[in-house]
Design a protein around this motif. Structure first.
Motif, PDB file in Angstrom:
ATOM      1  N   ARG A  67     -23.477 -12.368  47.688  1.00 32.21           N
ATOM      2  CA  ARG A  67     -23.627 -12.524  49.141  1.00 32.21           C
ATOM      3  C   ARG A  67     -24.483 -13.760  49.428  1.00 32.21           C
ATOM      4  O   ARG A  67     -25.379 -14.101  48.637  1.00 32.21           O
ATOM      5  CB  ARG A  67     -24.273 -11.272  49.753  1.00 32.21           C
ATOM      6  N   SER A  68     -24.222 -14.383  50.582  1.00 28.11           N
ATOM      7  CA  SER A  68     -24.910 -15.646  50.864  1.00 28.11           C
ATOM      8  C   SER A  68     -26.423 -15.444  50.994  1.00 28.11           C
ATOM      9  O   SER A  68     -27.207 -16.288  50.554  1.00 28.11           O
ATOM     10  CB  SER A  68     -24.329 -16.325  52.093  1.00 28.11           C
ATOM     11  N   GLU A  69     -26.856 -14.294  51.569  1.00 25.17           N
ATOM     12  CA  GLU A  69     -28.319 -14.117  51.733  1.00 25.17           C
ATOM     13  C   GLU A  69     -28.990 -13.923  50.366  1.00 25.17           C
ATOM     14  O   GLU A  69     -30.144 -14.321  50.172  1.00 25.17           O
ATOM     15  CB  GLU A  69     -28.639 -12.982  52.718  1.00 25.17           C
ATOM     16  N   SER A  93     -18.384 -13.248  44.689  1.00 21.71           N
ATOM     17  CA  SER A  93     -18.902 -11.909  44.992  1.00 21.71           C
ATOM     18  C   SER A  93     -20.353 -11.912  45.473  1.00 21.71           C
ATOM     19  O   SER A  93     -20.771 -10.983  46.163  1.00 21.71           O
ATOM     20  CB  SER A  93     -18.806 -11.008  43.764  1.00 21.71           C
ATOM     21  N   GLY A 128     -21.742 -11.551  41.207  1.00 15.29           N
ATOM     22  CA  GLY A 128     -22.164 -10.398  42.009  1.00 15.29           C
ATOM     23  C   GLY A 128     -23.231  -9.544  41.343  1.00 15.29           C
ATOM     24  O   GLY A 128     -23.818  -8.669  41.993  1.00 15.29           O
ATOM     25  N   ASN A 160     -26.316  -9.483  43.339  1.00 19.97           N
ATOM     26  CA  ASN A 160     -26.419  -8.494  44.444  1.00 19.97           C
ATOM     27  C   ASN A 160     -27.057  -7.212  43.936  1.00 19.97           C
ATOM     28  O   ASN A 160     -27.833  -6.561  44.648  1.00 19.97           O
ATOM     29  CB  ASN A 160     -25.038  -8.139  44.998  1.00 19.97           C
TER      30      ASN A 160
END
Ligand SMILES: Nc1ncnc2c1ncn2[C@@H]1O[C@H](COP(=O)(O)OP(=O)(O)OP(=O)(O)O)[C@@H](O)[C@H]1O
Ligand SMILES: Cc1ncc(C[n+]2csc(CCO)c2C)c(N)n1
Length: 262
Positions: free
Chosen positions: A96-98, A94, A58, A61
């Protein structure tokens, strides 16, 4: 006993080209690991000189969402492309797919270790960096970790445990407010304090084992063959009084020092 020298010169801002070159020659080479917590304001500076930039799950992100906030006058898409991690590694629960598809399309290596639920994402990143840099001189190489402190206590404890598990690798845990690294008992230590960027508040904490004898110089409350243990004395709210602090102990200690507003 061999001497280990420590300096947080990576926190010193770039100045003139000549001084920058000088700083670089005197700083150790380092890798940067970005964890899943708010990016410290000095992250772009660390990013600029890092040999390799690794996001722990994560943490990607945070780079995607927060790097553009550190450059409010620039186009967000442009900032995101400029700060492309070399590697994203972890158990991938954690990220995000994008964010994953954005960086993998830019060429970031993605290492999915979702099978391993017994080691933390930070542990996985340190093991990875040690694996890709096997021949590096460990005495002049360190790993800087952003977002390691000031969050969930189980994560913080896991991050501190990584310092002990990889005790022969120099690792510095960072937040906006402070930094922490291990002083192994195998060495005596000289800490060069960059007072424009760090201090004066500091601490020496015998985490993991009690210390029978610790001796320091350069602190307001120096220790003189003092015993430290949880349940007894630990040195918190101490103050750095000299440009160089020395520490010698029969136990591994954590050194922490405050970071000045960037
Ligand atoms: N609140 C926090 N405080 C300190 N460190 C953190 C915190 N959140 C994440 N980290 C660090 O960032 C790494 C990656 O974070 P991430 O949220 O992807 O981990 P995770 O293992 O999925 O967490 P969780 O336990 O919530 O499932 C963690 O291994 C940890 O080292
Ligand atoms: C005794 C014990 N406690 C907790 C975990 C859980 N755990 C530790 S690290 C990790 C991966 C996090 O990304 C997870 C899920 C475990 N395996 N063993």
């Amino acid at each position: 006993m061999e001497l280990m020298i420590h300096s947080s010169s990576f926190l010193l801002p770039n100045t003139t080209a000549g001084e920058e070159e000088d700083n670089r020659r005197h700083s150790p080479t380092y890798a940067l690991v970005l964890l899943n917590q708010r990016l410290p304001k000095f992250t772009p500076l660390l990013w600029q000189h890092a040999r390799v930039r690794v996001c722990a799950d994560g943490g990607a992100n945070r780079v995607y969402d927060e790097m553009p906030l550190l450059f409010p006058h620039e186009d967000a898409a442009h900032v995101r492309r400029r700060f492309k991690p070399d590697v994203i590694k972890g158990d991938m629960d954690s990220i995000r797919s994008e964010v994953l598809s954005f960086y993998s399309e830019l060429g970031t290596d993605v290492v999915d270790e979702s099978d391993d639920q017994d080691t933390t994402d930070l542990h996985k990143c340190i093991a990875y960096i040690n694996g890709v840099m096997p021949n590096v001189d460990k005495s002049s190489f360190c790993i800087l970790v952003t977002g390691a402190l000031g969050g969930r206590f189980d994560h913080e404890a896991g991050n501190l445990n990584v310092l002990h598990r990889f005790s022969t690798t120099r690792i510095t845990l960072l937040s906006d407010e402070c930094l922490i690294y291990l002083l192994p008992k195998t060495h005596r230590h000289e800490i060069h304090v960059n007072s424009s960027a760090e201090g004066p508040h500091c601490g020496l904490v015998p985490m993991g084992m009690p210390s029978g004898r610790t001796t320091t110089t350069g602190l307001q409350w120096d220790l003189n063959d003092a015993e430290m243990r949880f349940g007894g004395l630990v040195s918190t709210s101490n103050i750095v009084k000299a440009e160089r602090v020395t520490v010698e102990s029969d136990a591994d200690l954590l050194w922490t020092i405050s970071i000045k507003k960037f």
